[in-house]
Motif scaffolding. Structure first.
Motif, short mmCIF file in Angstrom:
data_model
loop_
_atom_site.label_atom_id
_atom_site.label_comp_id
_atom_site.label_asym_id
_atom_site.label_seq_id
_atom_site.Cartn_x
_atom_site.Cartn_y
_atom_site.Cartn_z
N ILE A 1 -15.74 -11.06 1.72
CA ILE A 1 -14.98 -11.16 2.97
C ILE A 1 -15.69 -10.38 4.07
O ILE A 1 -15.80 -10.85 5.22
N CYS A 2 -16.18 -9.18 3.75
CA CYS A 2 -16.91 -8.38 4.73
C CYS A 2 -18.17 -9.10 5.23
O CYS A 2 -18.50 -9.04 6.42
N CYS A 3 -18.86 -9.76 4.32
CA CYS A 3 -20.09 -10.49 4.67
C CYS A 3 -19.79 -11.59 5.67
O CYS A 3 -20.45 -11.70 6.72
N VAL A 4 -18.79 -12.40 5.37
CA VAL A 4 -18.43 -13.51 6.26
C VAL A 4 -17.91 -12.97 7.60
O VAL A 4 -18.26 -13.50 8.67
N ALA A 5 -17.10 -11.91 7.54
CA ALA A 5 -16.53 -11.35 8.77
C ALA A 5 -17.63 -10.84 9.71
O ALA A 5 -17.57 -11.05 10.93
N CYS A 6 -18.65 -10.18 9.15
CA CYS A 6 -19.75 -9.68 9.97
C CYS A 6 -20.54 -10.82 10.60
O CYS A 6 -20.95 -10.74 11.77
N ALA A 7 -20.76 -11.89 9.85
CA ALA A 7 -21.51 -13.04 10.38
C ALA A 7 -20.75 -13.70 11.53
O ALA A 7 -21.33 -13.99 12.59
N CYS B 1 -23.99 -6.59 2.72
CA CYS B 1 -22.84 -7.08 1.94
C CYS B 1 -23.25 -8.21 1.01
O CYS B 1 -22.82 -8.27 -0.16
N LEU B 2 -24.10 -9.12 1.51
CA LEU B 2 -24.54 -10.26 0.69
C LEU B 2 -25.36 -9.78 -0.50
O LEU B 2 -25.15 -10.25 -1.64
N LEU B 3 -26.28 -8.86 -0.29
CA LEU B 3 -27.08 -8.32 -1.39
C LEU B 3 -26.21 -7.62 -2.42
O LEU B 3 -26.44 -7.72 -3.64
N THR B 4 -25.19 -6.90 -1.95
CA THR B 4 -24.28 -6.21 -2.87
C THR B 4 -23.49 -7.21 -3.70
O THR B 4 -23.30 -7.02 -4.91
N VAL B 5 -23.02 -8.28 -3.08
CA VAL B 5 -22.29 -9.33 -3.80
C VAL B 5 -23.17 -9.94 -4.88
O VAL B 5 -22.73 -10.14 -6.03
#
Length: 518
Positions: free
Chosen positions: A358-364, A455-459
């Motif tokens: 969710i954080c990844c998408v929100a930042c994008a 965030c993406l790398l962490t996911v």
């Protein structure tokens, strides 16, 4: 004095569940409000009065030198003011081990109040004294307070709680951190203390919870585990347990602690250096570093520290910014409560993946919205992205990594793992606070693409490496990680040392203390 059999009709009271007694409830509140609340409060307290504090810095400099600061100098001083709090947190985390072993859990929290009360007084008087340097120094000291409390409070409350309540009580500090953030946002509103006259009071209020804890915490017991295992005082440990549980029959829990003590002595304690060189914990160590770094480098504290600036750049009217900020803080509190309710049903891995995702998408999306803020509706989309980001962090990225540290390490290696995780947490926090304003000036809205990538790398890492630990014993989790480490035989031996029954009798001194207490 009644004995164990008198309470149970001659039958040992195995399996009796602990309950939330008044003493346990009160000590949880006093410790969490007096310490964890301050952590959250100081994360966001300088957010709302940023413009007024920068003006104070500039005016003070002008009175001394006859000229105003350059824009770069103001940016540098404000970045230092923000980032010195997590830097102090890193120093505080390094003090945890020595202090809790020498002074106890409760004793450390009492001493820690000094690192809050004195800075609160100095910051409250900084405007009258016409010195902004004292604010910067006090932010380091307040950070030391937060670094200690963020580790000691969960440790203290976890050791006070019975097994069946340890998880619920253990998340209370995180809840009070979010409440502290919300309190600072409310008090920082323009009509309350977020003004030219009010900001010194706003900074000074952080000392009030510390004063209350200093006066109230001495009435509550020290950790029974600390008293028995580290001090060897069985009589005091029994007395503390009886006060916490609300009944005299605590022999079963005492016996568990004796076995834990003997098992720990049999295997020894693992140092941080050993943790980094031991092959059998390689992927566990990498996992906590990735999760704790991802937790902070994903930009959560950039959102807290600079939320008002984000809303202004989104096109939100100046008078409305403070209300949006408070609303975001309220969402954070509510979603943290939700995380408490769903973590045992959905599992850790799902919440981690969902939270960082969710954080990844929100930042994008936030990057796009900020770049197109001239289009109608885009400011509202920006606000929605910030709220979505906070939701993602609250349900997974913020609370779950600490739970994974507990579950992925056995007793002998867990303290060193917490030291590593805590150090990564505060150093990453410090890095974001120091460089974000420069990122914002240089990259603008595209700064959030960096957080999106982290965030993406962490996911991806969590999906490929981190196992689900819900409803699994420490031994089962250890076996799962042993397969990845290629050390299954070593894991079997470690489990035997960690969990084998101890036939060696307890010391005569401890036995005498126990009999006298009974």
């Amino acid at each position: 004095m009644k004995t164990e059999n008198q309470y149970t009709g001659g039958v040992p009271c195995e399996g009796r569940k602990g309950r939330m007694t008044l003493v346990l409830s009160l000590v949880t509140f006093v410790a969490a409000f007096g310490s964890s609340f301050q952590y959250g409060y100081n994360v966001s307290v300088i957010n709302s009065p940023e413009l007024f504090m920068k003006a104070f810095y500039n005016e003070t400099y002008y009175e001394r030198n006859g000229e105003y600061m350059s824009k770069d100098m103001i940016t540098a001083l404000w970045s230092i003011t923000v980032s010195f709090f997590p830097l102090g947190g890193f120093f505080g985390s390094l003090l945890v081990g020595p202090m809790v072993n020498k002074c106890g859990r409760k004793g450390t929290l009492l001493i820690n109040n000094v690192f809050s009360i004195i800075p609160a007084i100095l910051m409250g008087a900084s405007k009258v004294a016409k010195t902004f340097e004292v604010i910067i120094v006090c932010r380091v000291i307040i950070g030391i307070c937060a670094g200690l409390s963020s580790n000691v409070v969960p440790m203290y409350l976890g050791e006070l709680s019975p097994k069946n309540l340890r998880g619920a009580v253990g998340v209370v500090p995180q809840l009070f951190i979010t409440i502290g953030i919300l309190a600072a946002q409310i008090l920082g509103m323009r009509m309350i203390l977020g003004s030219t006259e009010g900001w010194p009071i706003l900074l000074g209020l952080t000392g009030i919870p510390a004063v209350l804890q200093l006066f109230l915490l001495p009435f509550f017991p020290e950790s029974p585990r600390y008293l028995l295992i580290q001090k060897g005082d069985e009589a005091s440990a029994i007395a503390a347990l009886r006060k916490l549980r609300g009944w005299d029959d605590v022999e079963e829990e005492m016996e568990e602690m004796r076995l834990e003590d003997q098992a720990e002595k049999a295997e020894g304690r693992m140092s941080v250096l050993t943790l980094f060189t031991y092959r059998g914990l390689r992927w566990q160590l990498i996992s906590i570093i990735v999760m704790m770094a991802g937790q902070q480098l994903s930009g959560i504290n950039a959102v807290y520290y600079y939320a008002d600036s984000i809303y202004r750049s989104s096109g939100v009217e100046e008078n409305d910014v403070q209300f949006v900020t408070v609303g975001t803080g309220a969402v954070n509190v509510v979603m943290t409560l939700l995380a408490v309710l769903i973590v045992e049903s959905l599992g850790r891995r799902i919440l981690l993946l969902a939270g960082f995702g969710i954080c990844c998408v929100a930042c994008a999306v936030l990057t796009v919205a900020l770049n197109l803020k001239h289009i109608n509706g885009m400011p509202y989309l920006s606000i929605a992205c910030v709220i979505a980001y906070v939701i993602g962090h609250a349900i997974g990225a913020s609370p779950i990594p600490s739970v994974m540290i507990i579950e992925m390490f056995l007793q002998s290696s867990r303290p060193a793992a917490f030291m590593v995780g805590g150090s990564v947490h505060w150093l990453s926090n410090f890095t974001v606070g120091l460089v974000f304003q420069y990122m914002d000036q240089g990259l603008g809205a595209y700064s959030f693409l960096i957080f999106c990538g982290i965030c993406l790398l962490t996911v991806i890492y969590i999906f490929l490496v981190v196992p689900e630990t819900k409803n699994k014993t420490f031994m089962e989790i250890n076996q799962i990680m042993a397969k990845r480490n290629g050390t299954e035989e070593e894991a079997d031996k470690e489990e035997l040392k960690d969990f084998a029954p101890i036939s060696q009798p307890y010391s005569k001194k401890a036995e005498a203390q126990r009999n006298s207490a009974l």
